[in-house]
Design a protein around this motif. Structure first.
Motif, PDB file in Angstrom:
ATOM      1  N   GLU A  87       0.869  -1.169   0.000  1.00  0.00           N
ATOM      2  CA  GLU A  87       0.000   0.000   0.000  1.00  0.00           C
ATOM      3  C   GLU A  87       0.908   1.222   0.000  1.00  0.00           C
ATOM      4  O   GLU A  87       1.647   1.469   0.939  1.00  0.00           O
ATOM      5  CB  GLU A  87      -0.872   0.020   1.261  1.00  0.00           C
ATOM      6  N   ASP A 120      -3.298   6.639   9.593  1.00  0.00           N
ATOM      7  CA  ASP A 120      -3.089   5.245   9.213  1.00  0.00           C
ATOM      8  C   ASP A 120      -1.815   4.670   9.811  1.00  0.00           C
ATOM      9  O   ASP A 120      -1.723   3.469  10.049  1.00  0.00           O
ATOM     10  CB  ASP A 120      -3.007   5.112   7.678  1.00  0.00           C
ATOM     11  N   TYR A 164       2.556   0.994   6.874  1.00  0.00           N
ATOM     12  CA  TYR A 164       1.850   2.236   7.182  1.00  0.00           C
ATOM     13  C   TYR A 164       2.733   3.256   7.903  1.00  0.00           C
ATOM     14  O   TYR A 164       2.709   4.432   7.545  1.00  0.00           O
ATOM     15  CB  TYR A 164       0.584   1.908   7.963  1.00  0.00           C
ATOM     16  N   TYR A 188      -7.375   8.157  -4.494  1.00  0.00           N
ATOM     17  CA  TYR A 188      -7.102   8.170  -3.060  1.00  0.00           C
ATOM     18  C   TYR A 188      -8.225   7.494  -2.289  1.00  0.00           C
ATOM     19  O   TYR A 188      -7.997   6.838  -1.271  1.00  0.00           O
ATOM     20  CB  TYR A 188      -6.928   9.620  -2.588  1.00  0.00           C
ATOM     21  N   TYR A 246      -7.677   3.835  -2.515  1.00  0.00           N
ATOM     22  CA  TYR A 246      -6.566   3.492  -1.624  1.00  0.00           C
ATOM     23  C   TYR A 246      -7.052   3.306  -0.188  1.00  0.00           C
ATOM     24  O   TYR A 246      -6.690   2.338   0.496  1.00  0.00           O
ATOM     25  CB  TYR A 246      -5.517   4.599  -1.706  1.00  0.00           C
ATOM     26  N   LYS A 247      -7.926   4.215   0.279  1.00  0.00           N
ATOM     27  CA  LYS A 247      -8.471   4.104   1.632  1.00  0.00           C
ATOM     28  C   LYS A 247      -9.397   2.898   1.750  1.00  0.00           C
ATOM     29  O   LYS A 247      -9.395   2.196   2.767  1.00  0.00           O
ATOM     30  CB  LYS A 247      -9.224   5.395   1.990  1.00  0.00           C
ATOM     31  N   TRP A 292      -9.236  -0.541   4.306  1.00  0.00           N
ATOM     32  CA  TRP A 292     -10.361  -1.129   5.020  1.00  0.00           C
ATOM     33  C   TRP A 292     -10.589  -2.573   4.581  1.00  0.00           C
ATOM     34  O   TRP A 292     -10.887  -3.444   5.405  1.00  0.00           O
ATOM     35  CB  TRP A 292     -11.608  -0.290   4.757  1.00  0.00           C
TER      36      TRP A 292
END
Length: 335
Positions: A4, A33, A95, A269, A272-273, A277
């Motif tokens: 990620e 994050d 992260y 974006y 990506y989020k 999740w």
């Protein structure tokens, strides 16, 4: 698919990517994050390792628990443990850290083992459903064919198949140079062509998610149809069917759909989020499996009381079974 990074945002990352170019020497921003996701992953790993280890313990230590169905549950618990160990620690570091720091060998190995364990988990869930369907449709024949040796052979076949089917991940996983507030190193899948990459992602979506889901749904639909007449037991099993299918759908659906969308060029974006999740949901499945398949089952509960009597001192020994226990006994005991 473990990585990620800004590479997942693509051309639509907007002002955040542009800012990273201007402020290249100042380091990436500290996002929520960076601590929230690793904390959640750590909780998932703790619960999953404890729960699945207890499942394996009670089955291996109690002779009455060594049934064909419970053999599959042990295989599922083992798969979940390996999945948690292979996925969570390495993914969690992505992260707070902008780069992959474990080298190319671990880049290939970690992603390969993740694919293997995910594949084995889904096939094991399907095998359990087929096994229960076989018992329901052919109760007499199952007495002859459902043996621990057969369950062992099927489990070994599941692992061999998962190891072979996941080879492309090890072959095409490698380190790539990128830029995110300075030069970074990413662990990414690099296929010879975009068509081959899309083909593999579609295959993975079918093998790891859609086909197992259809198999589970079909098996329990046949079981409910065979049981025929409305009854309390039928309603209880119907609820468990809904729980099992919904759990599989909810936990694995988001990450599979996000990966599928990325394969066809959608990068933003927001996606990506959503993918973050989705990873949390898929990892959570390995933690809740012990609750669904074992801890609520009557036979498992008795075995837990024998193995850890002090934990159950505060409860009545001979209390009435909960209303929803019948369907769990149906799943975790021999017919």
């Amino acid at each position: 698919m473990i990585m990620e990074s800004a590479a997942d945002l693509g051309p639509d990352c907007g002002s955040l990517c542009n800012k990273s170019t201007v402020l290249g020497g100042q380091g990436p921003p500290v996002l929520v994050d960076a601590w929230l996701v690793p904390t959640f992953f750590g909780l998932i790993m703790l619960v999953g390792l404890v729960g699945n280890s207890l499942v394996i313990h009670v089955v291996t230590k109690h002779q009455q628990m060594k049934t064909v169905t419970n053999f599959y549950i042990v295989n599922l618990a083992t798969t979940d443990i390996l999945f948690l160990v292979c996925c969570v620690p390495f993914t969690a570091t992505l992260y707070p850290l902008p780069s992959w720091i474990f080298g190319e060998f671990m880049c290939r190995l970690v992603n390969y083992l993740q694919q293997v364990t995910a594949q084995a988990t889904c096939i094991t869930l399907s095998a359990m459903s087929v096994d229960r369907c076989y018992v329901t449709l052919y109760p007499l024949q199952s007495l002859r064919h459902r043996t621990p040796r057969m369950a062992l052979a099927i489990s070994v076949s599941i692992w061999i198949g998962a190891l072979l089917l996941s080879i492309p991940v090890a072959v095409y996983q490698r380190l790539e140079d990128g830029y995110w507030f300075g030069p970074q190193t990413y662990c990414s899948e690099v296929f010879p062509s975009a068509h081959l990459q899309r083909a593999f992602i579609i295959y993975s979506f079918l093998a790891v998610y859609l086909l197992p889901l259809l198999t589970i749904t079909a098996c329990y639909a046949f079981m409910l149809k065979r049981m025929g007449q409305p009854s309390c037991t039928l309603l209880q099993v119907s609820r468990m069917v809904v729980v099992m299918v919904a759990l599989f759908l909810i936990c694995w659906g988001p990450i599979q759909i996000c990966i599928l969308l990325q394969a066809f060029g959608l990068r933003s974006y927001v996606l990506y989020k959503l993918k973050i999740w989705g990873h949390c949901m898929s990892y959570s499945n390995s933690s809740v499996n012990p609750v669904v398949y074992a801890f609520m089952g009557n036979n498992f509960r008795k075995a837990f009381k024998q193995a850890f009597p002090a934990v159950f001192l505060w409860r009545e020994i001979d209390h009435q079974a909960p209303k929803g226990e019948a369907e769990m006994h149906f799943l975790s005991s021999e017919s």
